[in-house]
Write an enzyme that holds these catalytic residues in place. Structure first.
Site, PDB file in Angstrom:
ATOM      1  N   ILE A 403      35.611  -4.868 -21.775  1.00 27.43           N
ATOM      2  CA  ILE A 403      34.687  -4.243 -22.052  1.00 27.43           C
ATOM      3  C   ILE A 403      33.488  -4.921 -20.849  1.00 27.43           C
ATOM      4  O   ILE A 403      32.548  -4.303 -20.446  1.00 27.43           O
ATOM      5  CB  ILE A 403      33.905  -4.247 -23.420  1.00 27.43           C
ATOM      6  CG1 ILE A 403      35.034  -3.240 -24.108  1.00 27.43           C
ATOM      7  CG2 ILE A 403      32.575  -3.904 -23.662  1.00 27.43           C
ATOM      8  CD1 ILE A 403      35.006  -3.522 -25.786  1.00 27.43           C
ATOM      9  N   ASP A 404      33.425  -6.282 -21.064  1.00 26.73           N
ATOM     10  CA  ASP A 404      32.444  -6.963 -20.162  1.00 26.73           C
ATOM     11  C   ASP A 404      32.554  -6.636 -18.575  1.00 26.73           C
ATOM     12  O   ASP A 404      31.643  -6.421 -18.039  1.00 26.73           O
ATOM     13  CB  ASP A 404      32.679  -8.566 -20.357  1.00 26.73           C
ATOM     14  CG  ASP A 404      31.214  -9.288 -20.385  1.00 26.73           C
ATOM     15  OD1 ASP A 404      30.185  -8.612 -20.303  1.00 26.73           O
ATOM     16  OD2 ASP A 404      31.333 -10.528 -20.384  1.00 26.73           O
ATOM     17  N   ASP A 405      33.755  -6.739 -18.135  1.00 27.95           N
ATOM     18  CA  ASP A 405      33.899  -6.262 -16.787  1.00 27.95           C
ATOM     19  C   ASP A 405      33.490  -4.892 -16.559  1.00 27.95           C
ATOM     20  O   ASP A 405      32.841  -4.555 -15.492  1.00 27.95           O
ATOM     21  CB  ASP A 405      35.503  -6.526 -16.328  1.00 27.95           C
ATOM     22  CG  ASP A 405      35.583  -8.031 -15.900  1.00 27.95           C
ATOM     23  OD1 ASP A 405      35.514  -8.530 -14.601  1.00 27.95           O
ATOM     24  OD2 ASP A 405      36.075  -8.896 -16.738  1.00 27.95           O
ATOM     25  N   GLU A 408      29.871  -4.781 -16.056  1.00 32.71           N
ATOM     26  CA  GLU A 408      29.314  -5.321 -14.953  1.00 32.71           C
ATOM     27  C   GLU A 408      29.416  -4.354 -13.607  1.00 32.71           C
ATOM     28  O   GLU A 408      28.922  -4.645 -12.739  1.00 32.71           O
ATOM     29  CB  GLU A 408      29.798  -6.743 -14.758  1.00 32.71           C
ATOM     30  CG  GLU A 408      28.810  -7.652 -15.959  1.00 32.71           C
ATOM     31  CD  GLU A 408      27.655  -7.814 -15.890  1.00 32.71           C
ATOM     32  OE1 GLU A 408      26.938  -7.814 -14.671  1.00 32.71           O
ATOM     33  OE2 GLU A 408      26.693  -7.671 -16.710  1.00 32.71           O
ATOM     34  N   HIS A 479      25.483  -6.840 -22.036  1.00 27.63           N
ATOM     35  CA  HIS A 479      25.991  -6.236 -20.829  1.00 27.63           C
ATOM     36  C   HIS A 479      26.336  -4.833 -21.037  1.00 27.63           C
ATOM     37  O   HIS A 479      26.110  -4.203 -20.077  1.00 27.63           O
ATOM     38  CB  HIS A 479      26.928  -7.008 -20.117  1.00 27.63           C
ATOM     39  CG  HIS A 479      26.757  -8.387 -19.913  1.00 27.63           C
ATOM     40  ND1 HIS A 479      27.849  -9.445 -19.919  1.00 27.63           N
ATOM     41  CD2 HIS A 479      25.758  -9.049 -19.428  1.00 27.63           C
ATOM     42  CE1 HIS A 479      27.232 -10.449 -19.472  1.00 27.63           C
ATOM     43  NE2 HIS A 479      25.921 -10.456 -19.315  1.00 27.63           N
TER      44      HIS A 479
END
Length: 676
Positions: A403-405, A408, A479
């Site tokens: 989810i983070d990548d 971003e 993020h």
């Protein structure tokens, strides 16, 4: 300000100052802070652009600790493929990381770690270092003083059991029948975080097989009493969770012989199929080293010859984790971070004023678009109806996009003027839909899975090292919120739930806990820009508390730093540590988002970045500012020292890139994502 001593650890808490670095001999601040920032940003842009791969990606070294190198040698010894050149290069690296007291730490400047020291010592014995050599004698004495092998973590003792240096029956049991547990049953494999799941499944085969290879030497010097290497320890009280699981483990040990051979064989075959099905195109598993080494061992025990295509590809993938240094040493990366590094590099360059249609940014955008994952993975066990769409951290990890990548990468793509905008819009629309679909029931987001919050996995006697579940965290949630705000979805009810969760998670002192970066500086540096992007005014009480905390945490030299000990001793170490480039940048990004551009704190922080920049446009950062498992596994991302300072300088010079109306409001992504 003078240094103080932390009574809980005996470690010296540094004053708010940083060590000197290789800087330009001229004064970069003579013409004023904005001019110095402009100069530093220009040099940083040149440095970063020069390090882009011709295919469009960036990747810095991912440095962890010597257990990666030791376990790589032990794996090769177990398989019978250990060669002299690899051994010599690995030993050179391991020796270079030893502390004066004989121990090895798990992060730069950290305390000695028992398990890391045991594994490093054994690796050097494999390399031929004599036990009575001064550096080896110091290490073994240090180990004995702390309880010997018996006090090391379970994973270390598993490696030793492979060679008969520890008894299998003295390790927690991991029955392969776990593979059959339905998802509604506690302790099924999907109750574990993806990194733990990928490690535990192969280890169930290893635990069932209990292999022992001939030991090339004894390790009596690492026991407090070689005649009694595993003295009995009192069990935790029965009324406690730990006590209950310790007794459950004893029951499982007794049942081992009662399991019918056909049942056990079928369970191991099911586990082996599960492993093979999750091997990536590059031969690795999950893009990370620990599951890969255990998967290779498990499949080898199941009869896979080393020349089998699965095994050959797996071993070749492990070779790609090796970083050969100029001095001839060989460092093993636990993972590789090209997607993460690339999206952060694009954000940094764009925010620093590189034109949105610059050929290098277009090349990076094309590479990222090609890396989009369009097929279901393990996450779909909990979300079977959710269409895929997102990005992983590594070159190849299609089973586990995160989810983070994904957030971003979407933020990076929005900074590029791509000649095929519909292609970008489609990828981001799928990412928005997928990230919304991966929201946990409390309104926040974890890294890989939905509602991966079972209280039971962490209680297992086996799980004595690091996080084994993936609960929502403030940095990942921030993020996602920032991404949704950039897509014109700040007022979507799902985004508002994430914002509410973030506000509720703020610490009493005004900071936020950082799960994937060190620590409260990272959490706060992630959350404040997200909240302001989502529409919270700079005057909001939560923002003002965060600003106050950052101002209080600033070092005397103008930078910010936070030691990894803050994960264990928050009261003493929160926001405390030698100044680093990446952590200073995180603090500046928060303060700039909070409207503090003209404040003394921001000016001093920008001055610190400009003053400590090296002649080649880079920054020096030996300190570990990345987090794998809080306290237990730390990371030095070698590109962090570059991308985050450039981002901060760019935002200081040019402001927030999304201050104006979000691009998505003109491109229909809200409708494509089902936004309200």
């Amino acid at each position: 300000m003078t240094a103080t001593t932390d009574g809980s650890t005996g470690a010296t808490i540094p004053p708010r100052a940083a060590a000197a670095s290789d800087t330009d001999s001229t004064d970069p601040l003579a013409a004023g802070v904005p001019e110095a920032a402009e100069r530093a940003a220009a040099r940083a842009i040149e440095f970063l652009l020069a390090r882009q791969d011709p295919e469009g990606w960036w990747k810095g070294d991912l440095e962890t600790n010597v257990t990666m190198d030791a376990e790589d040698l032990l794996l090769r010894q177990f398989l019978g493929i250990l060669d002299a050149a690899t051994t010599r290069a690995a030993a050179l690296f391991i020796r270079g990381e030893q502390r004066e007291d004989g121990a090895w730490a798990t992060f730069y400047g950290g305390p000695g770690d028992l398990s890391a020291t045991v594994e490093a010592y054994v690796a050097l014995r494999l390399a031929g270092d004599a036990p009575d050599a001064p550096h080896m004698a110091r290490a073994s004495a240090w180990v004995r003083e702390r309880g010997g092998i018996a006090s090391a973590r379970v994973f270390t003792r598993i490696w030793l059991a492979l060679f008969g240096w520890w008894k299998w029956e003295d390790l927690p049991e991991l029955p392969p029948e776990l593979i059959w547990f339905p998802t509604w049953l506690p302790l099924n494999i999907y109750d574990f975080g993806c990194w733990a799941r990928q490690t535990i499944v192969p280890l169930t085969i290893v635990s069932a097989k209990r292999p022992v290879r001939p030991a090339p030497f004894p390790l009596d010097e690492l026991h407090t009493d070689p005649a009694n290497p595993n003295p009995p320890k009192p069990m935790a009280p029965l009324a406690s969770w730990d006590g209950a699981f310790e007794r459950l483990d004893r029951v499982v040990h007794r049942l081992r012989k009662a399991v019918p051979r056909r049942v056990r064989g079928a369970a191991m075959n099911a586990a082996a199929r599960w492993i093979v099905e999750r091997q990536e195109n590059d031969g690795c598993w999950g893009g990370i080293q620990p599951p890969a080494v255990y998967s290779v061992i498990a499949l080898h025990l199941m009869g896979y010859d080393l020349r089998h295509p699965v095994m050959r590809a797996g071993l070749e993938s492990l070779d790609r984790f090796a970083v050969w240094r100029e001095d001839g040493s060989r460092m093993i990366e636990a993972c590789q971070s090209p997607v993460w590094d690339t999206c952060l590099a694009v954000i940094a360059l764009a925010d620093a004023g590189v034109p949105a249609d610059h050929p290098r940014l277009l090349k990076a955008a094309d590479w990222m678009l090609a890396e989009e994952i369009r097929r279901p993975g393990d996450w779909s066990v909990k979300r079977p109806e959710l269409p895929p769409g997102g990005w992983a951290f590594e070159f190849h990890n299609d089973n586990y996009p995160d989810i983070d990548d994904t957030a971003e990468v979407a933020l990076a793509l929005r900074r590029v003027s791509h000649p095929q905008p519909d292609r970008v819009d489609g990828a981001i629309a799928r990412a928005v839909r997928w990230n919304f679909g991966m929201q946990s029931k409390n309104g926040a987001w974890g890294a890989f899975d939905v509602d991966n919050t079972s209280p039971f996995p962490n209680r297992l006697p086996f799980c004595d090292f690091g996080e084994v579940i993936d609960p929502p965290s403030a940095d990942v949630t921030a993020h996602v919120v920032e991404m949704m705000a950039a897509e014109g979805l700040a007022h979507d009810p799902r985004t508002r739930r994430g914002i509410a969760w973030l506000l509720a998670e703020q610490e009493a002192d005004g900071s936020w806990f950082g799960r994937w970066g060190v620590n409260y500086v990272y959490g706060t540096g992630s959350v404040v820009p997200a909240l302001t992007a989502a529409g919270l005014p700079a005057s909001h009480p939560a923002i003002r508390r965060a600003v106050h905390w950052l101002q209080q945490a600033q070092n005397d030299d103008g930078g910010w730093g936070e030691d990894l000990r803050s994960y264990k001793y928050a009261r003493e170490w929160s926001g405390r540590g030698a100044s680093t480039a990446s952590q200073t940048a995180w603090a500046l990004m928060a303060l700039l988002a909070a409207g503090e551009r003209d404040s003394e704190a921001v000016e001093r922080g920008v001055r610190w970045l400009a003053d400590t920049q090296r002649n080649d446009g880079s920054w020096d950062e030996p300190y570990f500012t990345g987090t794998g498992f809080p306290w237990d596994f730390s990371i030095n991302y070698h590109l962090y020292r570059q991308v985050f300072p450039l981002t901060a300088l760019g935002r200081y010079l040019h402001g927030d890139p999304f201050d104006k109306a979000p691009l998505a409001t003109r491109r229909g992504v809200r409708a494509a994502a089902g936004g309200s």
